[in-house]
Each structure stands twice: as structure tokens, then as C-alpha cells.
Enzyme design. Structure first.
Site, PDB file in Angstrom:
ATOM      1  N   LYS A  43       3.639-106.436 -14.377  1.00 27.06           N
ATOM      2  CA  LYS A  43       3.154-106.469 -13.141  1.00 27.06           C
ATOM      3  C   LYS A  43       3.824-106.444 -11.981  1.00 27.06           C
ATOM      4  O   LYS A  43       5.043-106.366 -12.199  1.00 27.06           O
ATOM      5  CB  LYS A  43       2.505-107.812 -12.890  1.00 27.06           C
ATOM      6  CG  LYS A  43       1.173-107.914 -14.063  1.00 27.06           C
ATOM      7  CD  LYS A  43       0.583-109.338 -14.159  1.00 27.06           C
ATOM      8  CE  LYS A  43      -0.540-109.346 -15.251  1.00 27.06           C
ATOM      9  NZ  LYS A  43      -1.238-110.644 -15.484  1.00 27.06           N
TER      10      LYS A  43
ATOM     11  N   TYR B  97      -9.121-105.070 -15.103  1.00 24.51           N
ATOM     12  CA  TYR B  97      -9.822-106.558 -15.166  1.00 24.51           C
ATOM     13  C   TYR B  97     -11.245-106.707 -14.973  1.00 24.51           C
ATOM     14  O   TYR B  97     -11.804-107.930 -14.894  1.00 24.51           O
ATOM     15  CB  TYR B  97      -9.148-107.378 -14.117  1.00 24.51           C
ATOM     16  CG  TYR B  97      -7.630-107.576 -14.588  1.00 24.51           C
ATOM     17  CD1 TYR B  97      -7.120-108.146 -15.686  1.00 24.51           C
ATOM     18  CD2 TYR B  97      -6.580-107.220 -13.805  1.00 24.51           C
ATOM     19  CE1 TYR B  97      -5.959-108.354 -16.085  1.00 24.51           C
ATOM     20  CE2 TYR B  97      -5.230-107.633 -14.025  1.00 24.51           C
ATOM     21  CZ  TYR B  97      -4.968-108.176 -15.121  1.00 24.51           C
ATOM     22  OH  TYR B  97      -3.743-108.470 -15.526  1.00 24.51           O
TER      23      TYR B  97
ATOM     24  N   PHE C 238     -11.100-116.024  -9.381  1.00 25.12           N
ATOM     25  CA  PHE C 238      -9.683-115.561  -8.938  1.00 25.12           C
ATOM     26  C   PHE C 238      -9.759-114.029  -9.058  1.00 25.12           C
ATOM     27  O   PHE C 238      -8.656-113.346  -8.814  1.00 25.12           O
ATOM     28  CB  PHE C 238      -8.721-116.167  -9.850  1.00 25.12           C
ATOM     29  CG  PHE C 238      -8.745-115.954 -11.542  1.00 25.12           C
ATOM     30  CD1 PHE C 238      -8.502-114.713 -11.942  1.00 25.12           C
ATOM     31  CD2 PHE C 238      -9.468-116.979 -12.106  1.00 25.12           C
ATOM     32  CE1 PHE C 238      -8.852-114.725 -13.510  1.00 25.12           C
ATOM     33  CE2 PHE C 238      -9.715-116.788 -13.546  1.00 25.12           C
ATOM     34  CZ  PHE C 238      -9.427-115.531 -14.002  1.00 25.12           C
TER      35      PHE C 238
ATOM     36  N   ARG D 134       1.192-110.478 -27.651  1.00 21.55           N
ATOM     37  CA  ARG D 134       0.699-111.902 -27.066  1.00 21.55           C
ATOM     38  C   ARG D 134       1.655-112.996 -27.243  1.00 21.55           C
ATOM     39  O   ARG D 134       1.740-113.952 -26.276  1.00 21.55           O
ATOM     40  CB  ARG D 134      -0.725-112.026 -27.460  1.00 21.55           C
ATOM     41  CG  ARG D 134      -1.798-110.933 -27.213  1.00 21.55           C
ATOM     42  CD  ARG D 134      -1.986-111.146 -25.745  1.00 21.55           C
ATOM     43  NE  ARG D 134      -2.861-112.502 -25.439  1.00 21.55           N
ATOM     44  CZ  ARG D 134      -3.692-112.354 -24.254  1.00 21.55           C
ATOM     45  NH1 ARG D 134      -3.320-111.562 -23.323  1.00 21.55           N
ATOM     46  NH2 ARG D 134      -4.292-113.641 -24.029  1.00 21.55           N
TER      47      ARG D 134
ATOM     48  N   THR E   4      -1.549-117.725 -21.100  1.00 18.16           N
ATOM     49  CA  THR E   4      -1.880-117.300 -19.958  1.00 18.16           C
ATOM     50  C   THR E   4      -1.077-117.919 -18.570  1.00 18.16           C
ATOM     51  O   THR E   4      -0.578-117.337 -17.634  1.00 18.16           O
ATOM     52  CB  THR E   4      -3.496-117.240 -19.350  1.00 18.16           C
ATOM     53  OG1 THR E   4      -3.626-116.447 -20.614  1.00 18.16           O
ATOM     54  CG2 THR E   4      -3.790-116.597 -17.968  1.00 18.16           C
TER      55      THR E   4
ATOM     56  N   ARG F 179       6.940-115.333 -20.639  1.00 14.14           N
ATOM     57  CA  ARG F 179       6.288-116.262 -19.456  1.00 14.14           C
ATOM     58  C   ARG F 179       6.865-117.602 -19.386  1.00 14.14           C
ATOM     59  O   ARG F 179       7.082-118.212 -18.705  1.00 14.14           O
ATOM     60  CB  ARG F 179       4.770-116.313 -19.446  1.00 14.14           C
ATOM     61  CG  ARG F 179       4.015-114.804 -19.271  1.00 14.14           C
ATOM     62  CD  ARG F 179       2.491-115.060 -19.279  1.00 14.14           C
ATOM     63  NE  ARG F 179       1.520-113.889 -18.958  1.00 14.14           N
ATOM     64  CZ  ARG F 179       0.556-113.596 -19.352  1.00 14.14           C
ATOM     65  NH1 ARG F 179       0.073-114.312 -19.959  1.00 14.14           N
ATOM     66  NH2 ARG F 179      -0.043-112.739 -18.930  1.00 14.14           N
TER      67      ARG F 179
ATOM     68  N   ASN G 120       2.348-114.218 -13.346  1.00 14.89           N
ATOM     69  CA  ASN G 120       3.001-114.285 -14.638  1.00 14.89           C
ATOM     70  C   ASN G 120       3.311-112.987 -15.197  1.00 14.89           C
ATOM     71  O   ASN G 120       3.594-112.810 -16.188  1.00 14.89           O
ATOM     72  CB  ASN G 120       1.693-114.944 -15.461  1.00 14.89           C
ATOM     73  CG  ASN G 120       0.342-114.052 -15.645  1.00 14.89           C
ATOM     74  OD1 ASN G 120       0.559-112.843 -15.087  1.00 14.89           O
ATOM     75  ND2 ASN G 120      -0.464-114.626 -16.324  1.00 14.89           N
TER      76      ASN G 120
ATOM     77  N   HIS H 280       1.261-108.237 -18.325  1.00 15.39           N
ATOM     78  CA  HIS H 280       0.163-108.055 -19.230  1.00 15.39           C
ATOM     79  C   HIS H 280       0.193-107.601 -20.737  1.00 15.39           C
ATOM     80  O   HIS H 280       0.842-106.627 -20.788  1.00 15.39           O
ATOM     81  CB  HIS H 280      -1.139-107.221 -18.477  1.00 15.39           C
ATOM     82  CG  HIS H 280      -2.361-106.772 -19.299  1.00 15.39           C
ATOM     83  ND1 HIS H 280      -3.389-107.585 -19.433  1.00 15.39           N
ATOM     84  CD2 HIS H 280      -2.570-105.722 -19.931  1.00 15.39           C
ATOM     85  CE1 HIS H 280      -4.038-107.060 -19.970  1.00 15.39           C
ATOM     86  NE2 HIS H 280      -3.553-105.867 -20.733  1.00 15.39           N
TER      87      HIS H 280
ATOM     88  N   GLU I 122      -7.751-100.011 -22.999  1.00 11.72           N
ATOM     89  CA  GLU I 122      -6.678-100.011 -21.930  1.00 11.72           C
ATOM     90  C   GLU I 122      -5.835 -98.918 -21.693  1.00 11.72           C
ATOM     91  O   GLU I 122      -5.344 -98.052 -21.125  1.00 11.72           O
ATOM     92  CB  GLU I 122      -5.974-101.438 -21.932  1.00 11.72           C
ATOM     93  CG  GLU I 122      -6.719-102.455 -21.572  1.00 11.72           C
ATOM     94  CD  GLU I 122      -6.284-103.941 -21.686  1.00 11.72           C
ATOM     95  OE1 GLU I 122      -6.876-104.968 -21.458  1.00 11.72           O
ATOM     96  OE2 GLU I 122      -5.187-103.984 -22.400  1.00 11.72           O
TER      97      GLU I 122
HETATM   98  P1  DAT Z   1      -3.876-113.045 -19.737  1.00 13.63           P
HETATM   99  O1  DAT Z   1      -3.205-112.176 -18.655  1.00 13.63           O
HETATM  100  O2  DAT Z   1      -3.022-113.965 -20.619  1.00 13.63           O
HETATM  101  O3  DAT Z   1      -4.730-112.030 -20.824  1.00 13.63           O
HETATM  102  P2  DAT Z   1      -6.468-113.375 -18.861  1.00 13.63           P
HETATM  103  O4  DAT Z   1      -6.984-112.153 -19.372  1.00 13.63           O
HETATM  104  O5  DAT Z   1      -7.429-114.685 -19.022  1.00 13.63           O
HETATM  105  O6  DAT Z   1      -5.147-113.857 -19.195  1.00 13.63           O
HETATM  106  O7  DAT Z   1      -6.504-113.297 -17.198  1.00 13.63           O
HETATM  107  C1  DAT Z   1      -5.678-112.011 -16.677  1.00 13.63           C
HETATM  108  C2  DAT Z   1      -5.089-112.636 -15.404  1.00 13.63           C
HETATM  109  O8  DAT Z   1      -5.670-113.183 -14.460  1.00 13.63           O
HETATM  110  C3  DAT Z   1      -3.830-113.730 -15.861  1.00 13.63           C
HETATM  111  O9  DAT Z   1      -2.676-113.127 -16.648  1.00 13.63           O
HETATM  112  C4  DAT Z   1      -3.435-114.070 -14.723  1.00 13.63           C
HETATM  113  C5  DAT Z   1      -5.097-114.195 -13.940  1.00 13.63           C
HETATM  114  N1  DAT Z   1      -5.909-115.559 -14.106  1.00 13.63           N
HETATM  115  C6  DAT Z   1      -6.305-116.135 -15.248  1.00 13.63           C
HETATM  116  N2  DAT Z   1      -6.713-117.256 -15.080  1.00 13.63           N
HETATM  117  C7  DAT Z   1      -6.481-117.785 -13.989  1.00 13.63           C
HETATM  118  C8  DAT Z   1      -6.871-118.662 -13.275  1.00 13.63           C
HETATM  119  N3  DAT Z   1      -7.397-119.794 -13.687  1.00 13.63           N
HETATM  120  N4  DAT Z   1      -6.516-118.707 -12.036  1.00 13.63           N
HETATM  121  C9  DAT Z   1      -5.719-117.593 -11.347  1.00 13.63           C
HETATM  122  N5  DAT Z   1      -5.233-116.865 -11.934  1.00 13.63           N
HETATM  123  C10 DAT Z   1      -5.826-116.581 -13.268  1.00 13.63           C
HETATM  124 MG    MG Z   2      -6.152-110.755 -20.806  1.00 16.61          MG
END
Ligand code: DAT
Ligand code: MG
Length: 151
Positions: free
Chosen positions: A11, A51, A59, A87, A93, A104, A114, A117, A128
Site C-alpha cells: 500500500k 475493496y 471505514f 496471509r 488485519t 504487520r 497496515n 494487502h 484481484e
Molecule cells: P485485510 O487487509 O487483513 O484482508 P479486510 O479485508 O478486512 O482486512 O479490510 C481491508 C482493509 O480495510 C484493512 O487492511 C484495513 C481496513 N480496515 C479493516 N477493518 C478496519 C477497521 N475496523 N477500521 C479501519 N480500517 C479497517
Molecule cells: Mg481483505
């Protein structure tokens, strides 16, 4: 044999913080094979598409803004169980819940910054990869090292 591909993206914060080599090094040293790579500055539309499954989350707007705020390193990595194991290399996350030793867990602090991805299933990996790469941008090649990595 679960030999598969996953989509990994560094990112904008990871790229800005000069963590590209560090992150690529971890996947390389594990034994996975890099078969696609490019750097680009995503549009908000591309970020929103990437996303799409999170569009109802509070968010989401911040996430799209963050992901499209700078240069992203897009990659396709190949190997046995690379989706799930990738992962694990990445961590949880929320970086605060990620164990030391994970990307992370070692390199970032907040969920909204973070740095990386990784696809969460083979289905999302395929979606993707199709979203970010053209067919000719992912390369098939044999590596003689593979007999030292797989039995
Ligand atoms: P990951 O990136 O671990 O697959 P995800 O797909 O649930 O996680 O979410 C995508 C991204 O969205 C994540 O890397 C950061 C952001 N995100 C997820 N949960 C969040 C939260 N509770 N508050 C803020 N940002 C969040
Ligand atoms: Mg994800």
C-alpha cells in the site's frame, strides 16, 4: 497440490516508507515465486473496485482514499498454499494483534496504515489478479530451485 497464485499489494504507506524490498524479501526467502509485479498510483475508482466487498463499512471512504493516495506495488506470487500462507506472513488485519515475525507485526502499528494487502481466498485472488493485471503481465517460468523447495 494447492499450487496457486495470490495477489499481494504494498500500500502507499509501505511504498513511501521504503519497505518494498523488505516485503518482497520475506516472500522470496519463504520460497514463493514472483510471477507479476508493477507499481502504479491507483485511481479512487480502482481502489473502490478492489475493496468492493467492504463498501458498506464505515471505514470504506477512508480506505479508498488511503489506497489511492500514492504508489502501490502490485504483485502476483505463486506457490503451494500461497493464499493462506501469504496471509500468515502478513499477519492479522490489525497490526496490534499481529505477532512479531509477521509483516504487520514487525513493521506497522495501526489498522488504517497496515502497509500491505493479500487476497483472502483463491476466488478473491483470481478476481484481484484479473482486476490489476492483464493476461500478458503475469509470467510463467520454471525455476530449477524448486526441487530444493518442494519434495
Ligand atoms: P485485510 O487487509 O487483513 O484482508 P479486510 O479485508 O478486512 O482486512 O479490510 C481491508 C482493509 O480495510 C484493512 O487492511 C484495513 C481496513 N480496515 C479493516 N477493518 C478496519 C477497521 N475496523 N477500521 C479501519 N480500517 C479497517
Ligand atoms: Mg481483505
Amino acid at each position: 497440490t494447492n499450487y496457486e497464485r495470490t495477489f499481494i499489494a504494498i500500500k502507499p504507506d509501505g511504498t513511501e516508507r521504503r519497505l518494498v524490498g523488505e516485503i518482497i524479501g520475506r516472500f522470496e526467502k519463504k520460497g514463493f515465486k514472483l510471477v507479476g509485479i508493477k507499481i502504479l498510483h491507483p485511481t479512487p475508482e480502482q481502489a473502490a473496485k478492489h475493496y468492493d466487498d467492504l463498501k458498506s463499512k464505515p471505514f470504506f471512504d477512508g480506505l479508498v482514499k488511503y489506497f489511492s493516495s500514492g504508489a502501490v506495488v502490485c504483485m502476483v506470487w505463486e506457490g503451494k498454499d500461497v493464499v493462506k500462507t501469504g496471509r500468515k506472513l502478513i499477519g492479522e488485519t490489525n497490526p496490534a494483534l499481529s505477532v512479531p515475525g509477521s509483516i504487520r507485526g514487525d513493521l506497522c502499528i495501526e489498522v488504517g496504515r497496515n502497509i500491505i494487502h493479500g487476497s483472502d481466498s483463491t476466488q478473491s485472488a483470481n478476481d484481484e489478479i484479473t482486476l490489476w493485471f492483464g493476461e500478458t503481465e503475469v509470467t510463467n517460468y520454471e525455476s530449477p530451485l524448486e526441487k530444493f523447495i518442494y519434495e
